[in-house]
Design an enzyme around this catalytic site. Structure first.
Site, PDB file in Angstrom:
ATOM      1  N   CYS A 250      44.662  48.835  45.428  1.00 47.24           N
ATOM      2  CA  CYS A 250      44.087  47.540  45.796  1.00 47.24           C
ATOM      3  C   CYS A 250      44.266  47.358  47.297  1.00 47.24           C
ATOM      4  O   CYS A 250      45.386  47.171  47.782  1.00 47.24           O
ATOM      5  CB  CYS A 250      44.768  46.407  45.034  1.00 47.24           C
ATOM      6  SG  CYS A 250      44.102  44.769  45.442  1.00 47.24           S
TER       7      CYS A 250
ATOM      8  N   CYS B 131      36.793  42.348  47.974  1.00 49.30           N
ATOM      9  CA  CYS B 131      37.383  43.562  47.418  1.00 49.30           C
ATOM     10  C   CYS B 131      37.606  44.536  48.562  1.00 49.30           C
ATOM     11  O   CYS B 131      36.643  44.964  49.213  1.00 49.30           O
ATOM     12  CB  CYS B 131      36.484  44.168  46.349  1.00 49.30           C
ATOM     13  SG  CYS B 131      37.132  45.708  45.657  1.00 49.30           S
TER      14      CYS B 131
END
Length: 288
Positions: free
Chosen positions: A75, A219
């Site tokens: 992430c 993202c």
């Protein structure tokens, strides 16, 4: 009753609940606990959970859990938030970080009070000209793994006649993204799905995230994926500016060396939104 401390952070609108095991060494993170914590109606609410712990030879270790409790992928915005937390909490001796996550060593640094840079590894598995038969509007797409698997769809490659998809704001990201995420081409694990539009030498991006199973405001690894794919197609040159759904700016930079991508980085805002406590019995089966 025992109280558990946490911090709420966001990186360009991608939000996380962070637990520092220095203060919560006994916590056991189950998929059920993660999904309850991330529930935006009955929990704290977040796109995912970050867990920071000590690790010999590193400033810290970072474990990341998607909102549904799944794990195992990188992430990018979560990594940047972890660096910010480590800096503000005194874990870092200076603004430079070396940490361990998803079985690999990573680095990053604090640029200033707002901007955090995260350095990624070389991308993998680039594939172009994918055709998803599940959706007639999609003529072609690309795939690349930047630590997490990503599909990139330039809306210029979507049939616009009578579709209204000539503007990224009009694209039904949830509906199209969810269908593509489960496409037979992406079995067994699926992928994140990013829709992009280029304007004024910037990439505007919206993302349906696997594991969150919804559109998120940003993202990190998806932004990196979009920048790389657009570069491969000759549309942009590094550094690449991306504008997220939350109207935040992310910068992806990289270079080329010996026919491969080097010095790949993601830079953008990260902040601690607030800190708090909750009773352990709400989400964890623990003895008081």
């Amino acid at each position: 009753m025992k109280k558990i401390s946490f911090a709420k952070l966001n990186g360009a609108g991608n939000d996380f609940i962070l637990f520092d095991l220095k203060f919560n060494p006994e916590l056991k993170f189950t998929p059920s606990a993660i999904s309850q914590l991330c529930n935006r109606r009955t929990g704290i609410g977040a796109d995912g959970v970050l867990v920071i712990s000590k690790m010999n030879g590193y400033d810290f270790a970072m474990d990341y859990y998607n909102a549904d409790g799944s794990t195992g992928t990188l992430c990018g915005n979560g990594a940047r938030c972890s660096i910010k937390y480590a800096y503000l909490s005194g874990i870092l001796k200076d603004g430079n970080a070396k940490f361990f996550s998803s079985g690999k060593e990573y680095s990053g640094k604090v640029i200033d009070d707002k901007l955090i840079q995260f350095n990624l590894h070389e991308p993998m598995d680039y594939k172009s000209n994918l055709v998803f038969t599940e959706i007639d509007q999609i003529k072609t797409a690309d795939f690349i793994n930047t630590g997490s698997p990503h599909v990139i769809i330039n809306i210029n490659d979507i049939m616009t006649k009578n579709s209204g998809y000539d503007d990224l704001r009009n694209v039904p990201v949830f509906e199209l993204g969810r269908t593509i995420r489960y496409s037979s081409l992406l079995k067994p694990a699926g992928a994140n799905v990013n829709f992009i539009q280029l304007k004024d030498n910037k990439i505007f991006i919206r993302t349906y995230e696997r594991g969150v199973e919804d559109e998120t405001f940003a993202c990190g690894t998806g932004s990196v994926a979009a920048a790389l794919v657009c570069n491969y197609k000759g549309l942009v040159k590094p550094p690449v500016t991306l504008i997220t759904k939350g109207d935040e700016q992310l910068i992806v930079d990289f270079a080329f060396g010996e026919d491969k991508i080097t010095d790949l980085s993601l830079t953008g805002p990260a902040e601690i939104t607030y800190t708090g406590e909750f009773y352990s019995s709400l989400y964890f089966n623990m003895e008081d």
